[in-house]
Design a protein around this motif. Structure first.
Motif, short mmCIF file in Angstrom:
data_model
loop_
_atom_site.label_atom_id
_atom_site.label_comp_id
_atom_site.label_asym_id
_atom_site.label_seq_id
_atom_site.Cartn_x
_atom_site.Cartn_y
_atom_site.Cartn_z
N UNK A 22 -7.93 -11.42 -37.02
CA UNK A 22 -7.16 -10.89 -38.14
C UNK A 22 -6.20 -9.79 -37.72
N UNK A 23 -6.66 -8.87 -36.87
CA UNK A 23 -5.81 -7.78 -36.40
C UNK A 23 -4.77 -8.27 -35.40
N UNK A 24 -5.15 -9.22 -34.55
CA UNK A 24 -4.22 -9.75 -33.56
C UNK A 24 -3.07 -10.48 -34.22
N UNK A 25 -3.36 -11.22 -35.27
CA UNK A 25 -2.33 -12.04 -35.92
C UNK A 25 -1.17 -11.21 -36.44
N UNK A 26 -1.47 -10.08 -37.04
CA UNK A 26 -0.41 -9.26 -37.62
C UNK A 26 0.56 -8.75 -36.56
N UNK A 27 0.02 -8.21 -35.45
CA UNK A 27 0.90 -7.67 -34.41
C UNK A 27 1.64 -8.78 -33.68
N UNK A 28 1.03 -9.94 -33.52
CA UNK A 28 1.69 -11.06 -32.87
C UNK A 28 2.91 -11.52 -33.66
N UNK A 29 2.70 -11.74 -34.95
CA UNK A 29 3.78 -12.30 -35.78
C UNK A 29 4.93 -11.32 -35.93
N UNK A 30 4.63 -10.04 -36.05
CA UNK A 30 5.70 -9.05 -36.19
C UNK A 30 6.63 -9.04 -34.99
N UNK A 31 6.08 -9.28 -33.81
CA UNK A 31 6.90 -9.34 -32.60
C UNK A 31 7.88 -10.51 -32.65
N UNK A 32 7.48 -11.60 -33.28
CA UNK A 32 8.28 -12.81 -33.24
C UNK A 32 9.15 -13.09 -34.45
N UNK A 33 9.33 -12.10 -35.34
CA UNK A 33 10.09 -12.37 -36.57
C UNK A 33 11.52 -12.79 -36.28
N UNK A 34 12.17 -12.15 -35.32
CA UNK A 34 13.56 -12.52 -35.00
C UNK A 34 13.64 -13.96 -34.51
N UNK A 35 12.72 -14.36 -33.63
CA UNK A 35 12.72 -15.73 -33.11
C UNK A 35 12.44 -16.74 -34.23
N UNK A 36 11.51 -16.41 -35.10
CA UNK A 36 11.19 -17.31 -36.21
C UNK A 36 12.41 -17.50 -37.11
N UNK A 37 13.09 -16.39 -37.46
CA UNK A 37 14.27 -16.49 -38.30
C UNK A 37 15.37 -17.33 -37.67
N UNK A 38 15.59 -17.15 -36.36
CA UNK A 38 16.64 -17.92 -35.68
C UNK A 38 16.32 -19.41 -35.67
N UNK A 39 15.07 -19.77 -35.46
CA UNK A 39 14.70 -21.18 -35.38
C UNK A 39 14.64 -21.86 -36.74
N UNK A 40 14.34 -21.11 -37.79
CA UNK A 40 14.24 -21.69 -39.13
C UNK A 40 15.50 -21.47 -39.96
N UNK A 41 16.52 -20.88 -39.35
CA UNK A 41 17.77 -20.65 -40.05
C UNK A 41 17.65 -19.70 -41.23
N UNK A 42 16.83 -18.66 -41.07
CA UNK A 42 16.60 -17.71 -42.16
C UNK A 42 17.25 -16.37 -41.83
N UNK A 43 17.67 -15.68 -42.86
CA UNK A 43 18.24 -14.35 -42.68
C UNK A 43 17.12 -13.35 -42.39
N UNK A 44 17.51 -12.15 -41.98
CA UNK A 44 16.54 -11.10 -41.68
C UNK A 44 15.73 -10.74 -42.92
N UNK A 45 16.39 -10.66 -44.07
CA UNK A 45 15.68 -10.34 -45.31
C UNK A 45 14.67 -11.42 -45.67
#
Length: 464
Positions: A22-45
């Motif tokens: 549970x604790x690992x998941x939060x820090x992992x995903x926060x690191x990858x938000x920029x990559x996720x947005x770029x691959x899914x065509x989503x804005x930063x917001x």
């Protein structure tokens, strides 16, 4: 001290899987938000909601933990939450757009909100109050080490694999944890909790996430409070106050707040609230210190922070032993003193600080954190009866969540307002604020120690 048998240690090691993932998941995903947005065509917001929705959902389900524990049995609740979290992790990796990913992150958050308090209740009921410190220290190692290694693991994954692996990494951990849980975790006895207090749940189920979201939004918004955020903050605070007043008067509330008549529990939870503010404020501040002021990348930042987690891991077993032997108050007090003493030097360090000195200070701060965080909560849990543990663990986790939101928002606002005037000055001021939060945690730990000391000597006082 009473010896802890191997079956109890085995249960605690299994429960650690849930706390760690549970604790690992939060820090992992926060690191990858920029990559996720770029691959899914989503804005930063839009992609920011991948993180925000998780935190809001976690806050929604947290108040239900006590009632559900009594309804289905706390072991069954832990197993169900862990299984749901694991399945949702796999589905997150399959999401084809950001909207579906946000929905699935809500499912993840709802499950995660039940994992930690349910696990703490399982341990508390299995081991008893006299041995609780040593067992809870194992859980504390997972909670402290996961955020420390998360950025490093996330950075390594993103360097060589797709963003989906930020979620897929949870599958083997979850599968092993659930399999071991089915074999070793006691299911608990379903009880008769009565009808769910829907009005109370509506008040806290809306108030808590609105309050946490508003504080997070204040920090992310550069210190300016938008009208929508202000409304969320006011409504959230009003909902929490209304819930507290209703629960105090109600015969069978969603959460038994009459636990606060217990002075040790009150002192322990208040101490945990301020410790949460200092701990989560530091979790935000230290990575930014290395990234902004020292120009480190994500992986380098994660490696730099490993010493913080290592210091906690090394001392946490000792903290548990000391808590069982001497009480959580005096151990938390010692940890609070150490935390303040080790935080102050950061307020004087600039961008050219000696890397070795930084690592030594981080290691020492991790050691001090081990002596303050877990013992305070353990003291609170040990002071209540077995049947009160579901409400006790839920209440303490809610207060730590609120404290963490306040601490994180405060540090974010300070940095956002001062960074334009100079990064070095901004971080020095932010570290003074973190020192202030640590002093507040120290004061609360002193109160806890005084209450425990008074209760130990009180039975020996014979009225004239």
């Amino acid at each position: 001290m009473e010896r802890i048998p191997w079956p109890v240690w085995r249960i605690s090691l299994v429960i650690v899987f849930g706390a760690f993932v549970g604790m690992l998941d939060s820090s992992l995903v926060n690191v990858g938000l920029d990559r996720i947005g770029a691959n899914l065509g989503a804005t930063l917001d839009e992609v920011q909601w991948v993180s925000t929705a998780y935190l809001i959902a976690l806050a929604v389900s947290l108040p239900l933990c006590g009632w559900l524990s009594r309804k289905v049995g706390v072991g069954r609740l832990w197993l169900g939450a862990f299984a749901a979290f694991t399945v949702a992790s796999g589905l997150c990796a399959l999401a084809g757009n950001v909207e579906w990913l946000v929905v699935l992150r809500v499912v993840q958050g709802l499950a995660a909100g039940l994992l930690t308090p349910a696990g703490q209740t399982v341990l508390g009921q299995a081991v008893g109050p006299q041995r609780l410190g040593r067992v809870m220290s194992i859980l504390g190692i997972a909670v402290s080490s996961a955020p420390a290694i998360g950025p490093t693991v996330g950075g390594v994954l993103l360097d060589s694999l797709s963003w989906q692996w930020l979620f897929l990494i949870n599958l083997p951990i979850g599968a092993i944890g659930v399999a071991l849980g089915l074999r070793y975790v006691p299911r608990g006895e379903p009880g008769t909790p009565g009808r769910l207090d829907w009005t109370g749940f509506a008040l806290i189920g809306l108030g808590l996430p609105l309050f946490v979201y508003a504080l997070s939004a204040v920090g992310e918004g550069g210190g300016g409070i938008k009208p929508a955020v202000l409304v969320s903050l006011v409504l959230g605070a009003a909902g929490l106050v209304a819930f507290a007043l209703r629960s105090w008067r109600r015969e069978r509330p969603l959460l038994d707040l009459t636990l606060f008549r217990n002075r040790v529990f009150t002192a322990g939870t208040v101490s945990s609230l301020f410790i949460g503010a200092a701990m989560f404020g530091a979790m935000l501040l230290f990575p930014l210190y290395f990234q902004i002021l020292r120009g480190a990348g994500v992986v380098a930042t994660g490696l730099s922070l490993l010493s913080l987690g290592l210091g906690t891991m090394v001392v946490m077993p000792l903290a548990g032993w000391l808590t069982d032997r001497h009480g959580g108050g005096i151990v938390a007090l010692a940890g609070g003193v150490g935390t303040v003493l080790v935080t102050v030097p950061f307020a004087f360090l600039g961008a050219d600080a000696d890397p070795v000195l930084l690592q030594v200070l981080l290691f020492l701060r991790g050691m001090a954190l081990a002596l303050s965080a877990s013992p305070a909560g353990t003291a609170a849990f040990a002071s209540v009866r077995r049947e009160q543990l579901p409400d006790a663990t839920t209440t303490l986790n809610i207060l730590m969540r609120v404290g963490g939101a306040v601490g994180g928002a405060t540090i974010a606002v300070v940095l956002s307002r001062l960074l334009p005037t100079g990064a070095e000055h901004a971080f020095q001021v932010a570290f003074w604020w973190l020192t202030g939060a640590s002093v507040a945690a120290l004061a609360a730990a002193w109160w806890l120690w005084r209450v425990q000391w008074h209760e130990r000597i009180q039975p020996a006082v014979v009225p004239a």
